[in-house]
Scaffold this active site. Structure first.
Site, PDB file in Angstrom:
ATOM      1  N   ILE A   3      -2.995  -0.313  12.123  1.00 15.58           N
ATOM      2  CA  ILE A   3      -3.130  -0.857  13.486  1.00 15.58           C
ATOM      3  C   ILE A   3      -1.826  -1.549  13.901  1.00 15.58           C
ATOM      4  CG2 ILE A   3      -4.407  -2.469  14.972  1.00 15.58           C
ATOM      5  CD1 ILE A   3      -6.131  -0.111  14.115  1.00 15.58           C
ATOM      6  N   ASP A  23       5.186  -8.337   7.469  1.00 18.81           N
ATOM      7  CA  ASP A  23       4.241  -7.754   6.515  1.00 18.81           C
ATOM      8  C   ASP A  23       4.545  -8.302   5.127  1.00 18.81           C
ATOM      9  OD1 ASP A  23       2.479  -6.023   5.024  1.00 18.81           O
ATOM     10  OD2 ASP A  23       2.629  -4.574   6.665  1.00 18.81           O
ATOM     11  N   GLU A  26       6.049  -4.683   1.030  1.00 24.97           N
ATOM     12  CA  GLU A  26       7.418  -4.184   1.203  1.00 24.97           C
ATOM     13  C   GLU A  26       7.416  -2.718   1.630  1.00 24.97           C
ATOM     14  OE1 GLU A  26      11.556  -4.221  -1.369  1.00 24.97           O
ATOM     15  OE2 GLU A  26       9.704  -3.610  -2.362  1.00 24.97           O
ATOM     16  N   LYS A 118     -17.816  -5.900  12.595  1.00 23.95           N
ATOM     17  CA  LYS A 118     -18.527  -6.443  11.421  1.00 23.95           C
ATOM     18  C   LYS A 118     -18.630  -7.977  11.488  1.00 23.95           C
ATOM     19  CE  LYS A 118     -17.284  -2.568   8.419  1.00 23.95           C
ATOM     20  NZ  LYS A 118     -16.418  -1.809   9.324  1.00 23.95           N
ATOM     21  N   VAL A 158     -11.757   2.849  12.812  1.00 20.88           N
ATOM     22  CA  VAL A 158     -10.659   3.575  13.442  1.00 20.88           C
ATOM     23  C   VAL A 158     -10.328   4.778  12.565  1.00 20.88           C
ATOM     24  CG1 VAL A 158      -8.282   3.433  14.236  1.00 20.88           C
ATOM     25  CG2 VAL A 158      -9.798   1.473  14.512  1.00 20.88           C
TER      26      VAL A 158
END
Length: 229
Positions: A3, A23, A26, A118, A158
């Site tokens: 996403i 992030d 890596e 959820k 998704v």
């Protein structure tokens, strides 16, 4: 993640001054950076770190004059989070809390949480952790001293996102089967990654007072039927 990567692909086409990728993986960060660099290299900066590192998040937001945050950093695999509840709650709940605080103190104007269906009457740790993340966003939005616009966007499964059922089925078929379906009557809503992300961007532009946006995902599909197809 899948996403977050698609968010980057769509955001760079809307002429931002710069795009900061964050992030703690890596490999994942390298992959999306390599993809974007050839065309948008001068716009993109990559930060290897976790949303749970509040000091790092605050420094990045302040130094880069960040205006808009899309928060898609979550552990989302239901059985894994069920088996590792501390890691799931720390990342999904406290990560959101730290990110919200860093954004609020550095003057970020818009904050969007990518959530899940959820989180509705949750029956598992993952869903509960995402509902807690939503509540933190709602509490922050209700704080009169904070002017940041906050939105939460919930959607279902998704197609093709990391850890989702389609890649798993593909792998099982490639190995000659069998396909594992938890229960023949289970139904789920599905949408494509670009479609979901487009709606996340729309929702963030519509947000005013900590709303939860629910995406219209069409008709639910039986997982067993999906497996057969």
């Amino acid at each position: 993640g899948s996403i977050g990567s698609e968010l980057c692909r769509q955001i760079v086409t809307k002429s931002p001054v710069k795009l900061i990728l964050v992030d703690h993986s890596e490999l994942a960060l390298y992959s999306i950076e390599e993809e974007l660099k050839s065309k948008w290299g001068s716009l993109v900066k990559s930060i290897l770190g976790s949303v749970c590192d509040q000091q790092l998040m605050r420094i990045v937001m302040k130094d880069e004059s960040v205006d808009t945050v899309y928060h898609a950093a979550a552990y989302k695999h239901v059985p894994l989070v069920e088996f590792n509840p501390f890691a799931g709650i720390y990342n999904n709940v406290f990560g959101t809390q730290k990110l919200l605080h860093a954004a609020a103190v550095t003057g970020v104007s818009s904050f969007t949480l990518v959530s899940t269906d959820k989180a509705v009457r949750p029956t598992n740790v993952m869903g509960a952790s995402k509902r807690l993340a939503e509540i933190l966003c709602q509490l922050t939005s209700a704080n009169e001293n904070i002017s940041m616009r906050i939105a939460m966007v919930r959607f279902g499964n998704v197609l093709g996102s990391s850890g989702s059922v389609i890649p798993k089925f593909r792998e099982q078929i490639k190995l000659g089967g069998p396909i594992t379906v938890t229960h023949p009557e289970i139904t789920r809503y599905f949408m494509l990654i670009p479609e979901a992300v487009e709606l996340v961007l729309q929702a963030s532009s519509m947000a005013e007072f900590g709303e939860v946006f629910l995406l219209d995902m069409g008709e639910p599909i039986k997982i067993a039927d999906l497996a057969k197809r």
